[in-house]
Design an enzyme around this catalytic site. Sequence first.
Site, mmCIF file in Angstrom:
data_model
loop_
_atom_site.group_PDB
_atom_site.id
_atom_site.type_symbol
_atom_site.label_atom_id
_atom_site.label_comp_id
_atom_site.label_asym_id
_atom_site.label_seq_id
_atom_site.Cartn_x
_atom_site.Cartn_y
_atom_site.Cartn_z
ATOM 1 N N HIS A 40 2.137 3.368 -9.086
ATOM 2 C CA HIS A 40 1.942 1.934 -9.318
ATOM 3 C C HIS A 40 3.114 1.358 -10.114
ATOM 4 O O HIS A 40 3.582 0.249 -9.837
ATOM 5 C CB HIS A 40 0.621 1.682 -10.050
ATOM 6 N N ASP B 113 0.833 -1.210 0.000
ATOM 7 C CA ASP B 113 0.000 0.000 0.000
ATOM 8 C C ASP B 113 0.871 1.265 0.000
ATOM 9 O O ASP B 113 1.988 1.262 0.529
ATOM 10 C CB ASP B 113 -0.897 -0.031 1.253
ATOM 11 N N SER C 276 -8.209 -4.632 5.084
ATOM 12 C CA SER C 276 -8.848 -4.346 3.794
ATOM 13 C C SER C 276 -9.264 -5.624 3.051
ATOM 14 O O SER C 276 -8.973 -5.784 1.859
ATOM 15 C CB SER C 276 -7.925 -3.488 2.914
ATOM 16 N N GLU D 254 -12.558 -4.404 -4.161
ATOM 17 C CA GLU D 254 -12.994 -3.026 -3.875
ATOM 18 C C GLU D 254 -12.265 -2.002 -4.756
ATOM 19 O O GLU D 254 -12.725 -0.873 -4.901
ATOM 20 C CB GLU D 254 -12.736 -2.678 -2.399
ATOM 21 N N SER E 258 -7.781 -5.454 -5.272
ATOM 22 C CA SER E 258 -8.881 -6.017 -4.480
ATOM 23 C C SER E 258 -10.201 -5.883 -5.227
ATOM 24 O O SER E 258 -10.319 -5.091 -6.177
ATOM 25 C CB SER E 258 -8.969 -5.288 -3.136
ATOM 26 N N GLY F 146 -0.127 5.423 -4.376
ATOM 27 C CA GLY F 146 -0.752 6.697 -4.748
ATOM 28 C C GLY F 146 -0.098 7.861 -4.012
ATOM 29 O O GLY F 146 0.244 8.886 -4.617
ATOM 30 N N ARG G 141 1.978 -4.886 6.164
ATOM 31 C CA ARG G 141 1.275 -3.836 5.410
ATOM 32 C C ARG G 141 2.132 -2.586 5.439
ATOM 33 O O ARG G 141 2.572 -2.140 6.499
ATOM 34 C CB ARG G 141 -0.105 -3.532 5.981
ATOM 35 N N LEU H 263 9.617 -21.123 -5.035
ATOM 36 C CA LEU H 263 8.737 -20.199 -4.307
ATOM 37 C C LEU H 263 7.310 -20.242 -4.862
ATOM 38 O O LEU H 263 7.107 -20.179 -6.071
ATOM 39 C CB LEU H 263 9.296 -18.763 -4.468
HETATM 40 C C1 IPE Z 1 -5.524 -2.705 -0.285
HETATM 41 O O1 IPE Z 1 -5.161 -1.385 -0.373
HETATM 42 C C2 IPE Z 1 -5.518 -3.335 -1.650
HETATM 43 C C3 IPE Z 1 -4.206 -3.503 -2.278
HETATM 44 C C4 IPE Z 1 -3.066 -3.183 -1.755
HETATM 45 C C5 IPE Z 1 -4.236 -4.100 -3.584
HETATM 46 P P1 IPE Z 1 -6.242 -0.215 -0.514
HETATM 47 O O2 IPE Z 1 -5.490 1.052 -0.575
HETATM 48 O O3 IPE Z 1 -7.179 -0.509 -1.621
HETATM 49 O O4 IPE Z 1 -7.047 -0.337 0.854
HETATM 50 P P2 IPE Z 1 -7.943 0.735 1.620
HETATM 51 O O5 IPE Z 1 -8.974 1.211 0.638
HETATM 52 O O6 IPE Z 1 -7.058 1.854 2.045
HETATM 53 O O7 IPE Z 1 -8.515 0.001 2.783
HETATM 54 C C1 IPE Z 2 -1.689 0.233 -3.319
HETATM 55 O O1 IPE Z 2 -1.401 1.591 -3.325
HETATM 56 C C2 IPE Z 2 -1.845 -0.319 -4.710
HETATM 57 C C3 IPE Z 2 -3.211 -0.756 -5.040
HETATM 58 C C4 IPE Z 2 -4.260 -0.669 -4.258
HETATM 59 C C5 IPE Z 2 -3.384 -1.329 -6.340
HETATM 60 P P1 IPE Z 2 -2.566 2.653 -3.301
HETATM 61 O O2 IPE Z 2 -2.935 2.984 -4.703
HETATM 62 O O3 IPE Z 2 -3.695 2.196 -2.446
HETATM 63 O O4 IPE Z 2 -1.834 3.888 -2.637
HETATM 64 P P2 IPE Z 2 -2.455 4.915 -1.609
HETATM 65 O O5 IPE Z 2 -2.987 4.135 -0.443
HETATM 66 O O6 IPE Z 2 -3.576 5.633 -2.326
HETATM 67 O O7 IPE Z 2 -1.330 5.815 -1.256
HETATM 68 MG MG MG Z 3 -4.084 2.410 -0.480
#
Ligand code: IPE
Ligand code: IPE
Ligand code: MG
Length: 280
Positions: A66, A49, A225, A96, A94, A52, A217, A160
Amino acid sequence: MFAEKLSKLLGGMLRPKPRYITMAVSPSAEPAQALPPDTMPRHVAIIMDGNGRWATNRGLPRSAGHAAGVEALRDIIRASDDWGVQCLTIYAFSTENWARSKEEVSALMGLLLKYFASEIDELDEKHVRILILGDVDGLPEAQRDAVCRAMERTKDNTGLKLNIALNYGGRAELVRAAKALADQVKAGELEPEAIDAAALEAQLYTAGQPDVDLLIRTSGELRLSNFLPWQTAYAEMVFDRTLWPDFDRACYLKALREYASRSRRFGGVEPKKATEDEHG
Ligand code: IPE
Ligand code: IPE
Ligand code: MG
């Protein structure tokens, strides 16, 4: 009981022994003691995570985060292989995440195709076995084809186990397992009384694999999540504030050392190794 213990013992003897981890692997890491193989987790799961935020901090579009995240992932997979981790599960997308903008979802799907095209040869050469956890049928056709080809190509590999959680949701996985059991009961193949934890576990994407020992995480968020609710029931959790694209071997090693220092008791009083727990 004796037969079970013997087969576990033999299984352990036949498995390649993980090499001791020393700091020679990463010049950027702080000096650390070597980690003995019996303190290594068998199954590591990572919620990658913070991509972004990493991009936003640099004034870049989220998609750049990404792309940088894929670079970090490459080295973490190599490290897992170098260090003798048996199973690595990574949360890539995910159920979501479809809620994100069209641009971001399509950037992620594009990266997925690029990832398999650029990495599959090296992964296969390293005997990595790829398994997708999640609803593959819900992916666009090109992505579905790419992941199915990767799974097929690597299915007999014995190195692995790399589980990629893609279009994955923990609740959806449990609903799917419940439906599969209901179908078996309906077909007269299973008595309702025979439904136990092992029967349900056999219907999960991760059937046959050890439970998650260590869940990492990144980015400082303190939640699951919807990631592997069943498999992480007794996992040790490590939350690191590092944003995923900056997560390197030194961060990984720190998490492994933290794991090695934990006392796992599985409801008992004496510390136990994961291999001694009933789900081992
Ligand atoms: C969890 O991260 C999903 C992945 C890392 C692929 P999110 O950024 O989507 O989770 P929330 O929305 O903050 O819970
Ligand atoms: C995790 O990073 C990657 C995916 C969910 C695919 P995020 O895109 O959730 O990054 P933040 O949480 O917005 O910084
Ligand atoms: Mg995130």
